[in-house]
Scaffold this motif. Structure first.
Motif, short mmCIF file in Angstrom:
data_model
loop_
_atom_site.label_atom_id
_atom_site.label_comp_id
_atom_site.label_asym_id
_atom_site.label_seq_id
_atom_site.Cartn_x
_atom_site.Cartn_y
_atom_site.Cartn_z
N ARG A 394 97.31 16.93 103.48
CA ARG A 394 98.12 16.34 102.53
C ARG A 394 98.27 17.37 101.33
NH1 ARG A 394 100.47 11.42 101.93
NH2 ARG A 394 100.35 10.59 99.78
N VAL A 395 99.50 17.74 100.82
CA VAL A 395 99.83 18.68 100.13
C VAL A 395 100.64 17.95 99.02
CG1 VAL A 395 101.05 20.84 99.85
CG2 VAL A 395 99.64 20.44 101.81
N LEU A 396 100.42 18.19 97.82
CA LEU A 396 101.26 17.39 96.75
C LEU A 396 101.62 16.24 97.05
CD1 LEU A 396 103.01 21.09 95.93
CD2 LEU A 396 101.21 20.00 94.67
N GLY A 397 100.68 15.55 97.17
CA GLY A 397 101.28 14.02 97.57
C GLY A 397 101.98 13.71 98.82
N GLN A 398 102.13 14.94 99.64
CA GLN A 398 102.96 14.66 101.05
C GLN A 398 102.09 14.91 102.15
OE1 GLN A 398 106.50 17.25 99.59
NE2 GLN A 398 107.34 15.98 101.22
N ASP A 399 102.48 14.13 103.10
CA ASP A 399 101.66 14.44 104.34
C ASP A 399 102.47 15.46 105.35
OD1 ASP A 399 99.33 13.70 106.17
OD2 ASP A 399 100.72 12.55 107.28
N LEU A 400 101.95 16.58 105.62
CA LEU A 400 102.68 17.52 106.35
C LEU A 400 101.85 17.90 107.55
CD1 LEU A 400 103.06 20.25 103.27
CD2 LEU A 400 104.67 18.37 104.10
N ALA A 401 102.84 18.01 108.74
CA ALA A 401 102.35 18.51 109.88
C ALA A 401 102.05 19.90 110.03
CB ALA A 401 103.55 17.95 110.84
N VAL A 402 101.11 20.35 110.50
CA VAL A 402 100.92 21.74 110.52
C VAL A 402 101.29 22.32 111.87
CG1 VAL A 402 99.11 23.50 110.53
CG2 VAL A 402 98.61 21.40 109.27
N LYS A 403 102.68 22.83 111.73
CA LYS A 403 103.39 23.18 112.78
C LYS A 403 103.34 24.72 113.10
CE LYS A 403 106.32 19.11 113.74
NZ LYS A 403 107.70 18.65 113.66
#
Length: 469
Positions: A394-403
């Motif tokens: 979770r980064v700055l309110g966004q759910d990010l995939a760690v690619k």
């Protein structure tokens, strides 16, 4: 008898704080060794907010080993709550504190601004900052600075001497000679011991006499990789990133680690091994610290600087000519239009905030991005989640995939590894009493066992433990 009470950095690597009550005549004297911020983990905010209470007005002196926030980040809060005595440190530490504490107050104010907007809408009580810029200015005015090896008289007949810890600019091993029960007892606090393999800093001083030793144990469970292997791995990661046409993200601590990484990039550049043509230092604080290191280069390791001076023909502006220092938000945002070929160094080192997390939004989900972790990642931090293999964050309110491909390169650590720490501890004569601080429980247990194999018995204190000197 004089006593020592453990009030922080026990069973964890942050929040350094130790209370000395000196056996004086006709009364005792209270001195504080370290005043560090707790970082990472769910309880950090609560621990930082806890009032000092009457202690803030009872203290007659504060001693700081170095300028990292986990050792000195609550000083302005102590001053805000009533402390007005001297803060004893080295000149390098005082100069770093000006940068570090002002930045901490600024970031805190920004964070609270958003938090209090939400609270106002929810009709919840507003939150006060731990401290503000005025508190920082009052704190800096209390700093009294000394050279390494210079004896300083403190209240209660205590004598202070700083020794070079070789960790960051101004970092010190703290020696305190304290009257206790009619005798003179020597307490030595390692501070953060430097890694002898690191560039720019000199090797930590050895100390030979002590009755009690407080010793950090951050990397007590392992040694770092040899520097030549570390540098080769770093060079290969950069080469592969160039081939993949991706960006390289390096979350780096503003003090020490950033300057070390820039040094190695400079060496690679002059060797013709740095294929990237853009290196961004995207951290206002790290820029200020880098400029301070430049001004204080007489304090740095002369042999390391000689390498760059020869390569750059004595012109410091040519150490790394492709380096761009991005001070403004607009300059930082412009980096996100670069889709490959850049090396981006930004804070925070543990990815707990700062500009690095904005770069995550644009780069973390790209498979050709290389994320290079060059520093310790404490439990509970975003950096630790990524190092431990999280597939989504979770980064700055966004759910990010760690690619992005994640590389952890521990050999850059500015902390001594296990073997070097055992060597430092083994220099003491007459078997002083050792207490392990600044380490996670697992690392401390391993280090305690390793010390025992070398004939050194160590204890692991708990919060609030009090020992006689």
């Amino acid at each position: 008898m004089s006593t020592l009470t453990f009030l922080g950095a026990v069973g964890e690597v942050t929040g350094s704080r130790y209370l000395l009550e000196v056996d004086g005549d006709p009364r005792s004297h209270k001195l504080l060794l370290e005043c560090g911020l707790h970082q990472g983990g769910p309880d950090a905010d609560e621990a930082n907010a806890r009032p000092f209470g009457k202690l803030a007005r009872e203290l007659e002196g504060v001693v700081i080993s170095h300028g990292h926030l986990d050792h000195a980040g609550l000083l302005p809060k102590l001053v805000r709550e009533g402390y007005s005595g001297p803060i004893h440190c080295t000149r390098g530490t005082r100069d770093l504190l000006e940068i570090m504490l002002q930045d901490a107050a600024f970031v805190m104010a920004k964070d609270l601004e958003w938090e209090n907007k939400w609270r106002k809408r929810q009709e919840k009580p507003l939150i006060e900052p731990l401290y503000d810029l005025d508190d920082v200015e009052r704190t800096l005015a209390l700093c009294e600075t000394y050279r390494y090896g210079q004896p300083v008289k403190l209240p209660g007949g205590t004598t202070l001497v700083f020794r070079d810890a070789g960790h960051i600019l101004g970092s010190a091993i703290v020696e305190l000679t304290i009257p206790s029960g009619g005798q003179q007892k020597r307490l030595v606090f390692s501070g953060d011991l430097g890694n002898p393999s690191s560039v720019l800093m000199r090797d930590p001083d050895k100390v030979y006499e002590a009755d009690v030793v407080l010793m950090e144990s951050t990397y007590g469970d392992r040694d770092h990789r040899p520097l030549d292997e570390t540098l080769e791995e770093f060079a290969q990661v950069l080469e592969r990133a160039h081939e993949a046409r991706g960006n390289v993200l390096i979350p780096a601590f503003a003090v020490g680690r950033t300057q070390e990484i820039l040094y190695h990039l400079s060496v690679l550049y002059h060797e013709g091994r740095l294929r990237q043509q853009m290196v961004f230092l995207d951290s206002p604080m790290a820029i200020k610290v880098t400029e301070l290191y430049h001004r204080a280069r007489k304090s740095l390791d002369t042999e390391d600087l000689k390498v760059l001076n020869i390569a750059a023909s004595g012109d410091t502006s040519q150490y790394l000519p492709i380096l761009r220092m991005t001070r403004t938000v607009e300059e930082s945002m412009a980096i996100n239009r670069i889709h490959g070929g850049a090396i981006i160094i930004a804070g925070a080192g543990m990815c707990t905030g700062g500009r690095i997390i904005h770069h995550f939004r644009y780069n973390l989900e790209k498979s050709n991005t290389r994320l290079v972790m060059v520093g310790f990642q404490a439990a509970g931090t975003l950096g630790r989640q990524i190092v431990d293999g999280a597939e989504r964050v979770r980064v700055l309110g966004q759910d990010l995939a760690v690619k992005a491909k994640v590389h952890t390169i521990g050999g850059f650590s500015a902390h001594a590894g296990q073997t070097d720490m055992i060597g430092w501890a083994g220099a003491f004569r007459n078997n002083p009493r050792f207490f392990l601080v600044h380490g996670e429980p697992g690392a401390q247990a391993v280090f305690k066992a390793a010390l025992a194999e070398s004939g050194i018995e160590a204890e692991i204190p708990g919060y609030g433990d009090r020992v006689e000197l």
